[in-house]
Each structure stands twice: as C-alpha cells, then as structure tokens.
Scaffold this active site. Structure first.
Site, PDB file in Angstrom:
ATOM      1  CB  CYS A 112     -49.660   3.798  40.962  1.00 15.52           C
ATOM      2  SG  CYS A 112     -50.706   3.252  39.349  1.00 15.52           S
ATOM      3  CG  HIS A 251     -46.358   1.966  40.815  1.00 15.47           C
ATOM      4  ND1 HIS A 251     -47.275   0.778  41.027  1.00 15.47           N
ATOM      5  CD2 HIS A 251     -47.034   2.270  39.556  1.00 15.47           C
ATOM      6  CE1 HIS A 251     -48.346   0.801  39.739  1.00 15.47           C
ATOM      7  NE2 HIS A 251     -48.125   1.776  39.111  1.00 15.47           N
ATOM      8  CG  ASN A 281     -49.717  -0.693  36.974  1.00 13.71           C
ATOM      9  OD1 ASN A 281     -50.083  -0.653  38.076  1.00 13.71           O
ATOM     10  ND2 ASN A 281     -49.584   0.452  36.420  1.00 13.71           N
TER      11      ASN A 281
END
Length: 324
Positions: A112, A251, A281
C-alpha cells in the site's frame, strides 16, 4: 536542479461493483457492520481483466491526455502486490502492449506504500538522463481474497491509477520524502504465499497462505502511530508547517484510520481527502485514484502543496511532500 513534475493524472476501475449488501448475501455481514467499521460502501472487482489490463488503460489515458506517443516514454514503473506473473513484470507487459520500445520497465512491491515508493524512484530517474515516464499503481486484489472470510473480504477492491511525470527545471516537485520499512512486523499482514515445490520439500500451507491474513488491531496500531511520525518527518525535511499543506492524500485503508491519523496530527480532518466509500482498499492504486479524482473535480490545483502518504504490507510507511 532537475526535479519531477506531475503533468497528467488518470485512473481506471472495473465496471463491476459489489456493494456491502451484495456481500451480505454470501457471508454473515451487513452494510451497517462494514460501513461503521471501515467507511466502505462498495468496491469494484474485475470480471475478465488482469492487473496489466488495468495498468494499460491508465497508461493509454495518460498518453492521450498529454498527446504523447508511446515511444516518447523513457520508463514505466508499476507498483503492485498483485501482478499477473512473477515474470514478466506488469510494467513490462504494459510496455509491450503500448509498443513503448524505448522505455525501461519494472515493478515494485511495497504494497500500500508502493505508489509513494515508485514516485520517489521516478524522481531519481528524472534527476538523471531520463525525460519522462509513467508511474502507475495497479491492483487486482480480488485474486487474493477468501470471499468467505469477513475480516478481509469486505476491505479490498480492484483498480488502477497513475501519473505522467516529466523532468522540470522550474519547480521542485518532490520537496522531501520519508520512506520506511518495518520488516519485523511483516507477518501482521500477508497475502500471496509462494509454496515450496522442490522434490525434497513438504509444504502443506500453500492454499491457506494465498489469501489475505491480517492482524487488524496490530495494523491499526501501526498505521495510527507510524504514519503520523512519517508525515511529521517529511514536513520537517521539507521545512513546511502543517498549515502550509492544502491537502493530505493518504492510502485509503480504513476511514477510522484516516480519522485517527488526522487527530494524532491535530490537523482538521477536512484536509484529508477520502474516496474509500466508493473503492475500498485498492493498495498501491488508492493514492493515485484519489489524486486523479481530486484533480478532475478541481479540488487539487497546480502550485498547491500536498502530502501523499502510504502505509501497509511490509509493513511499510512512506510520505512525500509534493509541490503539485
């Protein structure tokens, strides 16, 4: 001083949408349970596209917007933890399909944090002999999900975003960077285990380890502690005050995490842009998707100061102070 300038942004997500109510039909969960804990309302998932297909579409959009030909690219970097293959790299597949024969191409995997790491690498390339390139975050995380495991299946989505970066002598785009890894915490978030298969090995955990496994509390504690530290460090390196920054693009892992980070930094949450409700996500794709949406909507404008920050698998945390 040669530096990086972001001249174009783009993103692409698959057309198929899975809502929280859809997930409630295949597992014990509900829209209220998911949205109250994560801020996620839906996510996009592929039907017949691979990670390289998502990245290729973004690459084509970037070139079209800039009116550039593929042979004018010097490099293509793809940040991904869900590549089509271990080899060839996703970036090499994109390079081949684009017919961008002059471009070097490689993937990086910092999960990420990958897009932030990739931007930092691109900045170094542009300080050398290269003139322009693509930095793309692309993920098909649905390949790594056990769709019966509620603790992880509700979190992740597929998508891609990216930027065209070019050499600039007029403005220092990346003013400062802070890249960090915490490998001792790596087992707290794993996916995509590669099993041993020599004639002498006995590996009985391959199937089990393919899918996401996460210690949610440990990852939450890591993010809410280490991301504020990373942002503080990059502000000091850039000689910026918190109030100098127009927008923080983090993120998109969990709405609660973003709220907690804003609180730890004593910065109004309104300055932290979010789109997690729509996409979930998307790992390395989340920051560039968010950036492109904010640029296209007019929220982010050129000459603004931005903090971009990623965090997650590795475990890793990374922040950039960017003059956009």
């Amino acid at each position: 001083m040669m530096s990086l300038r972001i001249s174009q942004t783009a993103h692409y997500v698959p057309s198929k949408v899975i809502t929280n109510d859809d997930l409630a039909q295949i597992m014990t969960t509900s829209d209220e349970w998911i949205s109250s804990r994560t801020g996620i309302k839906q996510r996009h998932v592929v039907q017949d596209e691979q990670t390289s297909d998502l990245a290729l579409t973004v690459a084509q959009l970037l070139l079209q917007s800039a009116d550039l030909k593929p042979e004018q690219l010097d490099f293509i970097i793809v940040a991904t933890m869900s590549p089509d293959y271990l080899t060839p790299s996703t970036a090499a597949i994109v390079q081949g399909k684009l017919h961008a024969g002059k471009a070097l191409a490689f993937d990086i995997n910092a999960a990420c944090s990958g897009f932030i790491y990739a931007l930092a690498i691109a900045d170094k390339l542009l300080a050398g002999p290269y003139q322009r390139g693509l930095v793309i975050g692309a993920e098909v995380l649905s390949k790594l999900i056990d769709w019966q495991e509620r603790s992880t299946a509700v979190l992740f989505g597929d998508g891609s975003g990216g930027v065209l970066v070019e050499k600039s002598t007029q403005v220092k785009g990346i003013v400062a960077e802070d890249l960090a890894a915490f490998g001792d915490l790596g087992p707290k978030l794993t996916a995509g285990y590669q099993p041993l298969c020599s004639p002498y090995s006995s590996d009985n955990i391959a199937k089990h380890k393919k899918y996401f496994e996460m210690d949610g509390r440990a990852v939450y504690d890591f993010a809410t502690h280490e991301v504020p530290n990373s942002i503080r460090r990059v502000l000091v390196k850039a000689n910026w005050k918190k109030d100098d920054v127009q927008w923080f693009l983090l993120h998109q892992a969990n709405g609660r995490i973003i709220s907690a980070i804003a609180k730890h930094l004593n910065i109004p949450e309104e300055k932290f842009l979010e789109n997690i409700a729509k996409y979930g996500n998307t790992s390395a794709a989340s920051v560039p998707i968010l950036l492109d949406e904010a640029v296209n909507s007019g929220i982010i404008k050129h000459n603004q100061k931005l903090i971009l920050s990623g965090f997650g698998g590795g475990l890793t945390a990374a922040s950039i102070a960017l003059n956009f």
